[in-house]
Design a protein around this motif. Sequence first.
Motif, PDB file in Angstrom:
ATOM      1  N   SER A   1      -3.056   6.164  -6.289  1.00 33.27           N
ATOM      2  CA  SER A   1      -3.645   6.030  -4.779  1.00 33.27           C
ATOM      3  C   SER A   1      -4.186   7.168  -4.377  1.00 33.27           C
ATOM      4  CB  SER A   1      -2.606   5.086  -3.946  1.00 33.27           C
ATOM      5  OG  SER A   1      -2.244   3.949  -4.381  1.00 33.27           O
TER       6      SER A   1
ATOM      7  N   THR B   1      -4.582  12.273  -4.676  1.00 32.21           N
ATOM      8  CA  THR B   1      -3.895  11.065  -4.995  1.00 32.21           C
ATOM      9  C   THR B   1      -2.406  11.507  -4.562  1.00 32.21           C
ATOM     10  OG1 THR B   1      -3.384  12.064  -7.122  1.00 32.21           O
ATOM     11  CG2 THR B   1      -5.180  10.709  -6.940  1.00 32.21           C
TER      12      THR B   1
ATOM     13  N   PRO C   1       0.950  -1.153   0.027  1.00 32.80           N
ATOM     14  CA  PRO C   1       0.091   0.030   0.063  1.00 32.80           C
ATOM     15  C   PRO C   1       0.991   1.214  -0.018  1.00 32.80           C
ATOM     16  CG  PRO C   1       0.212  -1.028   2.233  1.00 32.80           C
ATOM     17  CD  PRO C   1       0.938  -1.879   1.214  1.00 32.80           C
ATOM     18  N   PHE C   2       0.367   2.333  -0.507  1.00 29.37           N
ATOM     19  CA  PHE C   2       0.994   3.539  -0.456  1.00 29.37           C
ATOM     20  C   PHE C   2       1.721   3.807   0.781  1.00 29.37           C
ATOM     21  CE2 PHE C   2      -2.972   5.479   0.096  1.00 29.37           C
ATOM     22  CZ  PHE C   2      -3.108   6.370   1.245  1.00 29.37           C
TER      23      PHE C   2
ATOM     24  N   GLU D   1       0.273   2.556 -10.185  1.00 29.21           N
ATOM     25  CA  GLU D   1      -0.669   2.144  -9.138  1.00 29.21           C
ATOM     26  C   GLU D   1      -0.445   2.928  -7.924  1.00 29.21           C
ATOM     27  OE1 GLU D   1      -1.262  -2.212  -8.107  1.00 29.21           O
ATOM     28  OE2 GLU D   1      -0.259  -1.829  -6.240  1.00 29.21           O
TER      29      GLU D   1
END
Length: 716
Positions: free
Chosen positions: A430, A440, A387-388, A426
């Motif tokens: 996010s 984002t 995940p970011f 991706e």
Amino acid sequence: MMPLRFIFLFLSISFSAAAQKDYKVWLQYDRITNTTIASEYKNNIKGIVCLGNSQTSQIALKELENAIVNMLGNKPIFKSEINGENNLIIGSQSSLNPDFKNILKDDFEKINNEGFIIKSIHFKNKKQLIITGKNDIAVLYGVFNFLRLMQTTTSIQNLNIADSPKINFRLLNHWDNLDRTVERGYAGFSLWNWQKLPEFIDQRYIDYARANASIGINGTVLTNVNANALILTPQYLEKVEALAGVFRPYGIKVYLTARFSAPIEIGNLKTADPKDPEVINWWKNKAAEIYKRIPDFGGFLVKANSEGQPGPQNYGRDHVDGANMLADAVAHFGGIIMWRAFVYSEHDANDRAKQAYAEFQPYDGKFKENVIVQVKNGPIDFQPREPFHPLFGAMQKTPLMMEFQITQEYLGFSTHLVFLPQLFQEVLESDTYQKGKGSTVAKVIDGTLYPNKLTGITGVSNIGNDLNWTGHPFAQANWYGFGRLAWNPYLDSQTIADEWLRCTFSNEENFIKPVKNMMIESREAVVNYMTPLGLHHIMDTGHHYGPGPWVSNLSRPEWNPTYYHKADKNGIGFDRSKSGTNAVSQYAPEVGKLFDNLQTCPEKDLLWFHHVSWDYKLKNGQTLWNGIALRYQEGVNQVTAMRDIWKKTEKYIDSERFREVEMLLEIQQKEAKWWRDACLLYFQQFSEKELPAGVEKPTQTLDYFKSLKFPFAPGN
């Protein structure tokens, strides 16, 4: 007489042997076989007029000449003044006559200092094509963009392009050591031959600069973040100065890593305390020494108090103290400090994923204005999927620089075909929700979410001295794709793949379509056969080559793969929910709530945030155990499909590159099976369940896989 550097330039791009195509990366300049498009270009470029006479202008002019000769088969006519029609005119804004400036007035308002204009215009009732910008480097970017249009056989009727980079600092980080080894490098030794510098300028330095300029990269950090203070001594600064001279005409600034303990190691001081007056003065003098040699030196990248590197915490100080002290040293000269946020401590093994946020977020707004905090894309360490990073969006008053890893440390090294722009996109797409929906990560780093003056993105380089630069022909696409996304973080990875394939291999649609699909699928394939459903950091220790989910004997808990998957008879996964380590609380409430709930957490991140029962039902109705096993098998199947696709491309490209990729895909398939079998055999001890139908049975035992050792794996 042509300057020596230009003779070098054209030696490098005139190889005729097909085996040398790898070296030319995406600047192949092959003959355009579409006769309609070729005629269009010939008719629109009757002559070339270069209005500048700088070194950069001459590079742009020679690039055009070389490309036109190779792609169109005719030597262009060079004119000293604009006469007739259908000329291609190149020159910066200051070189244009008042009439041209007036015609392009609105266009110049659309671009920044690095932006370019490519436009079809009518001047004195005659059609002309112009490439311009506010300076010569911008014009060079425009020329390379125009040549990309040629390479992709794009029509140039009625061109009207005004394009600018959305990010200021677009850098490569080289993890190159002074002995020419490269940490996490899988493409040979370092490009920088320090022993022969400064007198010997390797042709590769020029070709490296040219390739970077073609995709808009404007900076390079020459040395490893695990820094050596010797690079700051006069002996080495003389060599850095020589490289800076090569890169300057291509718009590329040099940066160096600063070892925080340098005042002790090369300055004969007793301390490196950032509050000590002698230390402060030492760094100011060192900065002045560097800028006297290299007036456009970019600044320092610093890894401090991380993985054994010295830093301000050694003296009871904090990251702000260290970064701001260095920022003061370079501020007068226009330099910046890139301070890495990659920190984690063995003294806080609760959850490594939380530590960077916990350590840096409280410092928001306390850094000097020429400090940018460099944050990895995810909270652990360049995994196939993460995940970011929760710091993105959480530091409103501090500019954050994205750090991607182009070299494939955790993605099969340079033997696996993995198209990383899929991963980059991706992350960039996010949504942090820090200022509501649409906040984002891309908007954080390009300065549109918060009005920070510094914007930056960097990629850990995958470049070495192998003939093909990156160790795998398709790994060049990751260098290329990083540059394109650094220029515009909103580009689609499919567009990037299409561009790269056309420039590098062929414009034949029967080649482009299947191979592009193969590239787009490749990242998901590697996630499937390595770390599906949110698994992470289960690579073997040290070298990170191959699976090692069983490793549990390292001195620090967070260095062990067992720390991350926590497999037991009850299930698998790291519980970062509110009932676990509560890492979800570091995200905006909307995101944290999504990740916290087992039912709403995206399945791609499931085992990152939750410890889940082996019998848990996935959205497709499969149990978790069956789902994991089938994902591992799917990854293997995807590589098999990649091999099948590639076998059908032989007639479209040269035999050398075809065979090279064919052999590498064979290795990738073998290693995908290794990952599948080793991981499933290990996790099966805990699930105590049979492999589901459709999953191939392992041909070796778990003990066999555990016995494999790789003492000389590259990049370690």
